[in-house]
Design an enzyme around this catalytic site. Sequence first.
Site, PDB file in Angstrom:
ATOM      1  N   HIS A  57     -31.778 -22.080  18.169  1.00  0.00           N
ATOM      2  CA  HIS A  57     -32.889 -21.435  18.867  1.00  0.00           C
ATOM      3  C   HIS A  57     -34.032 -21.326  17.862  1.00  0.00           C
ATOM      4  CE1 HIS A  57     -29.272 -19.604  20.771  1.00  0.00           C
ATOM      5  NE2 HIS A  57     -29.990 -19.581  21.873  1.00  0.00           N
ATOM      6  N   ASP A  60     -33.406 -18.630  15.392  1.00  0.00           N
ATOM      7  CA  ASP A  60     -32.283 -18.761  14.453  1.00  0.00           C
ATOM      8  C   ASP A  60     -32.807 -19.257  13.111  1.00  0.00           C
ATOM      9  OD1 ASP A  60     -30.655 -18.221  16.619  1.00  0.00           O
ATOM     10  OD2 ASP A  60     -30.086 -20.318  16.943  1.00  0.00           O
ATOM     11  N   MET A  91     -29.891 -30.903  19.474  1.00  0.00           N
ATOM     12  CA  MET A  91     -30.301 -30.032  20.581  1.00  0.00           C
ATOM     13  C   MET A  91     -31.064 -28.829  20.042  1.00  0.00           C
ATOM     14  SD  MET A  91     -29.281 -26.872  21.992  1.00  0.00           S
ATOM     15  CE  MET A  91     -27.615 -26.397  22.424  1.00  0.00           C
ATOM     16  N   GLU A 184     -28.082 -24.198  31.583  1.00  0.00           N
ATOM     17  CA  GLU A 184     -26.751 -23.649  31.274  1.00  0.00           C
ATOM     18  C   GLU A 184     -26.437 -22.482  32.196  1.00  0.00           C
ATOM     19  OE1 GLU A 184     -26.067 -22.710  27.156  1.00  0.00           O
ATOM     20  OE2 GLU A 184     -24.312 -21.495  27.641  1.00  0.00           O
ATOM     21  N   LYS A 186     -24.470 -19.349  34.012  1.00  0.00           N
ATOM     22  CA  LYS A 186     -23.563 -18.259  33.627  1.00  0.00           C
ATOM     23  C   LYS A 186     -23.632 -17.207  34.739  1.00  0.00           C
ATOM     24  CE  LYS A 186     -22.407 -15.224  29.779  1.00  0.00           C
ATOM     25  NZ  LYS A 186     -22.795 -14.623  28.503  1.00  0.00           N
ATOM     26  N   GLU A 220     -20.681 -24.443  30.205  1.00  0.00           N
ATOM     27  CA  GLU A 220     -19.881 -23.819  29.128  1.00  0.00           C
ATOM     28  C   GLU A 220     -18.533 -23.359  29.670  1.00  0.00           C
ATOM     29  OE1 GLU A 220     -21.712 -21.026  26.372  1.00  0.00           O
ATOM     30  OE2 GLU A 220     -19.993 -19.675  26.584  1.00  0.00           O
ATOM     31  N   HIS A 223     -18.210 -19.650  30.625  1.00  0.00           N
ATOM     32  CA  HIS A 223     -19.006 -19.162  31.747  1.00  0.00           C
ATOM     33  C   HIS A 223     -18.331 -19.461  33.089  1.00  0.00           C
ATOM     34  CE1 HIS A 223     -22.763 -19.328  28.950  1.00  0.00           C
ATOM     35  NE2 HIS A 223     -21.821 -18.517  28.514  1.00  0.00           N
ATOM     36  N   ASP A 248     -21.001 -26.982  26.274  1.00  0.00           N
ATOM     37  CA  ASP A 248     -20.668 -25.889  25.356  1.00  0.00           C
ATOM     38  C   ASP A 248     -19.168 -25.639  25.421  1.00  0.00           C
ATOM     39  OD1 ASP A 248     -23.248 -25.610  24.559  1.00  0.00           O
ATOM     40  OD2 ASP A 248     -23.554 -23.597  25.379  1.00  0.00           O
ATOM     41  N   ASP A 258     -17.848 -11.982  27.875  1.00  0.00           N
ATOM     42  CA  ASP A 258     -18.063 -13.353  27.376  1.00  0.00           C
ATOM     43  C   ASP A 258     -17.503 -13.462  25.957  1.00  0.00           C
ATOM     44  OD1 ASP A 258     -19.035 -15.881  26.923  1.00  0.00           O
ATOM     45  OD2 ASP A 258     -21.098 -15.244  26.620  1.00  0.00           O
ATOM     46  N   ASP A 260     -16.354 -16.252  24.043  1.00  0.00           N
ATOM     47  CA  ASP A 260     -16.766 -17.333  23.128  1.00  0.00           C
ATOM     48  C   ASP A 260     -15.737 -17.584  22.023  1.00  0.00           C
ATOM     49  OD1 ASP A 260     -19.108 -17.723  24.567  1.00  0.00           O
ATOM     50  OD2 ASP A 260     -20.332 -16.500  23.232  1.00  0.00           O
ATOM     51  N   ASP A 290     -19.979 -23.757  21.273  1.00  0.00           N
ATOM     52  CA  ASP A 290     -20.757 -22.523  21.411  1.00  0.00           C
ATOM     53  C   ASP A 290     -19.765 -21.368  21.383  1.00  0.00           C
ATOM     54  OD1 ASP A 290     -22.692 -20.693  21.712  1.00  0.00           O
ATOM     55  OD2 ASP A 290     -22.964 -20.983  23.859  1.00  0.00           O
TER      56      ASP A 290
HETATM   57  C1  GLT Z   1     -26.032 -17.371  23.618  1.00  0.00           C
HETATM   58  C2  GLT Z   1     -25.273 -17.666  24.875  1.00  0.00           C
HETATM   59  C3  GLT Z   1     -24.876 -19.086  24.958  1.00  0.00           C
HETATM   60  C4  GLT Z   1     -26.037 -20.043  25.015  1.00  0.00           C
HETATM   61  C5  GLT Z   1     -26.882 -20.021  23.819  1.00  0.00           C
HETATM   62  C6  GLT Z   1     -28.086 -20.903  24.049  1.00  0.00           C
HETATM   63  S1  GLT Z   1     -27.313 -18.453  23.287  1.00  0.00           S
HETATM   64  O1  GLT Z   1     -25.169 -17.387  22.516  1.00  0.00           O
HETATM   65  O2  GLT Z   1     -24.125 -16.831  24.928  1.00  0.00           O
HETATM   66  O3  GLT Z   1     -23.997 -19.344  26.001  1.00  0.00           O
HETATM   67  O4  GLT Z   1     -25.502 -21.337  25.085  1.00  0.00           O
HETATM   68  O5  GLT Z   1     -29.215 -20.200  24.395  1.00  0.00           O
HETATM   69 MN    MN Z   2     -23.494 -21.467  25.743  1.00  0.00          MN
HETATM   70 MN    MN Z   3     -20.677 -17.872  26.199  1.00  0.00          MN
END
Ligand code: GLT
Ligand code: MN
Ligand code: MN
Length: 390
Positions: A57, A60, A91, A184, A186, A220, A223, A248, A258, A260, A290
């Site tokens: 980003h 970042d 990206m 993306e 979610k 992702e 998500h 992702d 979430d 991750d 991600d």
């Molecule tokens: C954030 C989010 C992710 C996205 C990122 C891109 S930022 O961490 O949880 O799923 O992919 O903006």
């Molecule tokens: Mn993501």
């Molecule tokens: Mn996520």
Amino acid sequence: MSENAYTPRPEHHFTFGLWTVGNVGRDPFGEPVRSPISPVRIVEKLAELGAYGVNLHDEDLVPREATPQERDRIVREFRDALAKSGLKVPMATTNLFTDPAFRDGAFTSNDARVRRYALQKTMRSMDLGKELGAEVYVFWGGREGTETNAAKDPREAMKWFRDALDFLCEYSIAQGYGYRFALEPKPNEPRGDIYLPTIGHALAFITTLAHPAMVGLNPEVAHDTMAGLDFAHGVAQALDAGKLFHIDLNDQKPGRYDQDFRFGAVDPKGAFFLVKLLEDAKWNGMRHFDAHAYRTEDERGVWDFAAGCMRTYLILKEKAARWNADREIQQLVGALRSRGSDGRAERLTFSKERAEQLKSQPLDLAAIRSEGYAYERLDQLTMEILLGVR
Ligand code: GLT
Ligand code: MN
Ligand code: MN
């Protein structure tokens, strides 16, 4: 297969976000547990571990309050580190969620000033991404949503969202950037409900844009799992539509926040079918992780986490090749493909004659109704490959 097959190399196209390995372990209840790692060090470490690239980003890399001179110095040092390590930036994306200005969304905020600020920030971030060589530009609309539908008419929100993407497509074209935009989806978090919550919603929305060919998906794992969906099915639909622009990879327990988690850490079987899908399709996009290390970890745990994501992908890739080469499995699959036909891949295409013929064709319904599909056997063989005894 040799141990070597599990060693990540740049040709595998593994990427991480600065924000993923750089995650300091802050959560809604707790302060950071790790010190920030500088972008330059992240580049060096990821290259050492065998990754292909690093994504980011705007914020970042360049803090929001940086002066133009500071920005230039930071970008120069980062580019030097990239050049030295050979790491790429495939990206880029915009942080449209941290700043309190975005508390009601960015492109879909009720405040017209915020909608303008979101475009301004995204254009500047697209400029930065191009300076670093990015080709895919991700839009995660984390704040685009509501806690109450009293706040805004969701139809209005869709119009604002569309206007913003149409505007930014035009900007990419006018600047000659050649970006491919990846939405993306979610379902929720950090908003109570987020617009474009699933792959299907996003795919349908893209058809309403002014430049639909420029816009695809960045789905992702976590998500879709939060939404209770089968991720491989969504990814397959995006592939089928020619819209899988990015992905992702991570992992997640259903029904949770979430998480991750490290790729494959929760549902290795789901991860296996995902890897198999991507590899069977010969999909040539980036395998982006991600995800982030557990909050319990120090920096060493962060690199264990990163190495683990890539190693698990490669192990599952080898398992997929094993599945495709397994005689018994292929016999079962072959029987399925030729079930009820002469073995040629039968496609039902309409003609008047075909319709007439089909209407009067006798079918052995008694046989159809009584024959099982042997999926128990097929799935058990799959499990035995996954569990390492086959
Ligand atoms: C954030 C989010 C992710 C996205 C990122 C891109 S930022 O961490 O949880 O799923 O992919 O903006
Ligand atoms: Mn993501
Ligand atoms: Mn996520």
